[in-house]
Design a protein around this motif. Structure first.
Motif, PDB file in Angstrom:
ATOM      1  N   PHE A  38       5.453   2.446  25.368  1.00 45.38           N
ATOM      2  CA  PHE A  38       6.047   2.973  24.310  1.00 45.38           C
ATOM      3  C   PHE A  38       5.774   2.782  22.587  1.00 45.38           C
ATOM      4  O   PHE A  38       5.351   1.333  22.556  1.00 45.38           O
ATOM      5  N   LYS A  42      12.778  -1.964  16.621  1.00 46.96           N
ATOM      6  CA  LYS A  42      13.627  -1.302  16.219  1.00 46.96           C
ATOM      7  C   LYS A  42      14.152  -1.833  14.610  1.00 46.96           C
ATOM      8  O   LYS A  42      15.027  -1.085  13.866  1.00 46.96           O
ATOM      9  N   ARG A  65       9.203  -5.649  21.549  1.00 48.88           N
ATOM     10  CA  ARG A  65      10.164  -4.179  22.014  1.00 48.88           C
ATOM     11  C   ARG A  65      11.936  -4.581  20.574  1.00 48.88           C
ATOM     12  O   ARG A  65      12.329  -3.709  20.030  1.00 48.88           O
ATOM     13  N   ALA A  76      13.154   4.105  21.967  1.00 52.90           N
ATOM     14  CA  ALA A  76      13.594   3.581  22.968  1.00 52.90           C
ATOM     15  C   ALA A  76      14.435   1.959  22.492  1.00 52.90           C
ATOM     16  O   ALA A  76      14.794   2.594  23.844  1.00 52.90           O
ATOM     17  N   SER A  77      14.142   1.122  22.063  1.00 55.70           N
ATOM     18  CA  SER A  77      14.968   0.277  22.074  1.00 55.70           C
ATOM     19  C   SER A  77      16.745   0.606  21.714  1.00 55.70           C
ATOM     20  O   SER A  77      16.222   1.711  20.501  1.00 55.70           O
ATOM     21  N   SER A 105      15.978  12.377  26.214  1.00 51.81           N
ATOM     22  CA  SER A 105      15.320  11.436  25.524  1.00 51.81           C
ATOM     23  C   SER A 105      14.402  10.377  25.653  1.00 51.81           C
ATOM     24  O   SER A 105      14.160  10.246  26.632  1.00 51.81           O
ATOM     25  N   ASN A 106      13.608   9.361  24.400  1.00 49.90           N
ATOM     26  CA  ASN A 106      12.759   8.888  24.477  1.00 49.90           C
ATOM     27  C   ASN A 106      13.060   7.728  24.601  1.00 49.90           C
ATOM     28  O   ASN A 106      12.205   6.784  24.525  1.00 49.90           O
ATOM     29  N   SER A 107      14.612   7.422  25.413  1.00 50.62           N
ATOM     30  CA  SER A 107      14.899   6.116  25.434  1.00 50.62           C
ATOM     31  C   SER A 107      15.583   5.986  26.552  1.00 50.62           C
ATOM     32  O   SER A 107      16.819   6.229  26.791  1.00 50.62           O
ATOM     33  N   ASP A 143      19.424   0.280  22.216  1.00 56.84           N
ATOM     34  CA  ASP A 143      20.568   0.892  22.496  1.00 56.84           C
ATOM     35  C   ASP A 143      21.853   0.032  21.818  1.00 56.84           C
ATOM     36  O   ASP A 143      23.070   0.773  22.495  1.00 56.84           O
ATOM     37  N   ASN A 176      18.137   8.778  18.830  1.00 55.51           N
ATOM     38  CA  ASN A 176      17.014   7.881  20.552  1.00 55.51           C
ATOM     39  C   ASN A 176      16.073   9.263  20.724  1.00 55.51           C
ATOM     40  O   ASN A 176      15.782   9.043  21.910  1.00 55.51           O
ATOM     41  N   LYS A 188      17.468   3.503  28.546  1.00 59.77           N
ATOM     42  CA  LYS A 188      18.490   3.072  28.787  1.00 59.77           C
ATOM     43  C   LYS A 188      19.115   3.274  28.299  1.00 59.77           C
ATOM     44  O   LYS A 188      20.761   3.646  28.011  1.00 59.77           O
ATOM     45  N   LYS A 189      19.120   3.997  26.629  1.00 61.39           N
ATOM     46  CA  LYS A 189      20.156   4.663  25.974  1.00 61.39           C
ATOM     47  C   LYS A 189      20.691   5.828  27.313  1.00 61.39           C
ATOM     48  O   LYS A 189      21.816   6.344  27.488  1.00 61.39           O
TER      49      LYS A 189
END
Length: 387
Positions: free
Chosen positions: A385, A288, A284, A238-239, A124-126, A241, A235, A128-129
């Motif tokens: 991002f 979100k 960041r 990016a941030s 995905s684009n995240s 999680d 997802n 950390k997730k």
């Protein structure tokens, strides 16, 4: 204009005082006497954390918990430094504490604690997730605990969480995070900002309106994570999680989400070392906000933004003799929540030394971060991002 100011600051004062009451309503829980019974899989994503990993690993080696109920999964998110080498060197440097056998899953034992290093699987684009999802897919225990590679874990961290789980029977636990800071303006300013978030987090639980959490000290049921399809649906961001998963659990069953207000469970991390890193980090975090599902949370964000705007307006534009009044009102109101928060986290003299200066700078910083999150990309771990 003065009536708008009164309206905004009245609601801001109501918000802060309500959160202060909520903070005090959340009882401290420092029970660690029960026998260990909860199995934990601790997930720690890392990317280019060579400077921080030795402190993390040293704290892991001191954790007081049953080895049979514990595993650590460190997820390498395409590190270009020697992070993996440092982990392996740390393990091999203390041969009396290591069983150097390796099995098919490439598991090492440190004091009997299973530690696995795995590679992140990007889907995905995240990043950390993806790292957390990758770890959960192989985790052998039902309770997932996430923290960060720049954290230091307290010795009774897992005992506190285990006792809390036995008492409260939750599906998710939000727990405290603290900053270890030097006595300079950059560090103390971050502490001011971070303590405000920690105070709001605890206060929100106290007024039965939980709306913040932190992935550096975050625990949840793997079964419930899978039932809610994990990070599916957010997802592409990016941030987040922590916060978007938190929202899913809240929507499903708010009563099963608890805050662990325990000094035994406080995870400690470090502030960033430069203003550019701080701007990127806070951008960041702010990026979100517009994706939050709760209208009330968005309105709280707008109220804080409006309050900071009026402080700037009166300081820089208003030429009357009361230009300083919004600023003074705000720092007095903020103290209602700051005082119990900094007491819980054991911050004393240096915090007060910088309080007025940092409070004066904060409204300008807040507006900068909001504008930055709306119109610019941000850098995170060497990657750029969009919002």
């Amino acid at each position: 204009m003065i009536w708008v100011l009164i309206f905004i600051f009245t609601f801001y004062a109501i918000l802060i005082i309500s959160l202060t009451i909520g903070f005090k309503k959340v009882d401290e829980f420092n029970e660690i006497s029960k026998n260990n019974s909860t199995s934990f899989s601790v997930v720690i994503p890392f990317r280019n954390e060579a400077k921080n990993l030795p402190n993390l690993l040293a704290s892991i080696s001191k954790i007081n918990y049953s080895n049979k109920l514990l595993e650590f999964i460190l997820v390498d998110d395409a590190s270009s430094d020697n992070s993996v080498e440092i982990i392996n060197n740390f393990l091999s440097a203390i041969p009396n504490k290591i069983s150097k056998h390796k099995n098919k899953s490439n598991t090492l034992c440190l004091d009997g604690k299973n530690i696995r290093i795995i590679k992140n699987k990007r889907i995905s684009n995240s990043p950390k997730k993806d790292a957390i999802t990758t770890a959960i897919s192989i985790a052998k225990n039902n309770w997932i605990l996430t923290t960060d590679a720049d954290c230091i874990l307290p010795i009774n961290w897992l005992k506190s969480l285990d006792n809390f789980i036995q008492d409260k029977k939750p599906n998710m636990i939000v727990a405290p995070v603290n900053y270890k800071v030097e006595n300079n303006f950059l560090a103390q300013f971050q502490l001011l900002d971070f303590m405000s978030m920690q105070g709001c987090t605890i206060g929100g639980f106290g007024v039965d309106f939980p709306f913040l959490c932190n992935g550096a000290n975050f625990a949840y049921s793997k079964e419930e994570f899978l039932n809610l399809n994990g990070f599916e649906g957010n997802n592409t961001i990016a941030s987040g999680d922590d916060i978007f998963l938190f929202e899913k659990f809240i929507i499903k069953d708010k009563k099963s989400v608890h805050y662990l207000k325990s000094k035994e469970a406080i995870v400690t991390t470090l502030p960033v070392k430069s203003w550019s890193d701080l701007i990127n980090q806070r951008t960041r975090w702010a990026a979100k906000t517009s994706n939050f599902s709760s209208l009330k949370v968005k309105l709280i964000g707008l109220l804080v933004l409006a309050t900071n705007f009026f402080v700037i307006y009166f300081l820089c534009v208003e030429s009357k003799e009361l230009f300083w009044l919004p600023f003074v009102i705000k720092i007095i109101v903020d103290l209602f929540l700051f005082l119990p928060t900094i007491k819980f986290f054991d911050h004393k003299f240096s915090f007060y030394k910088w309080y007025i200066f940092a409070s004066l700078f904060y409204p300008f910083f807040n507006i900068l971060i909001i504008c930055n999150s709306l119109f610019f990309k941000y850098n995170w771990k060497g990657r750029y991002f969009k919002k």
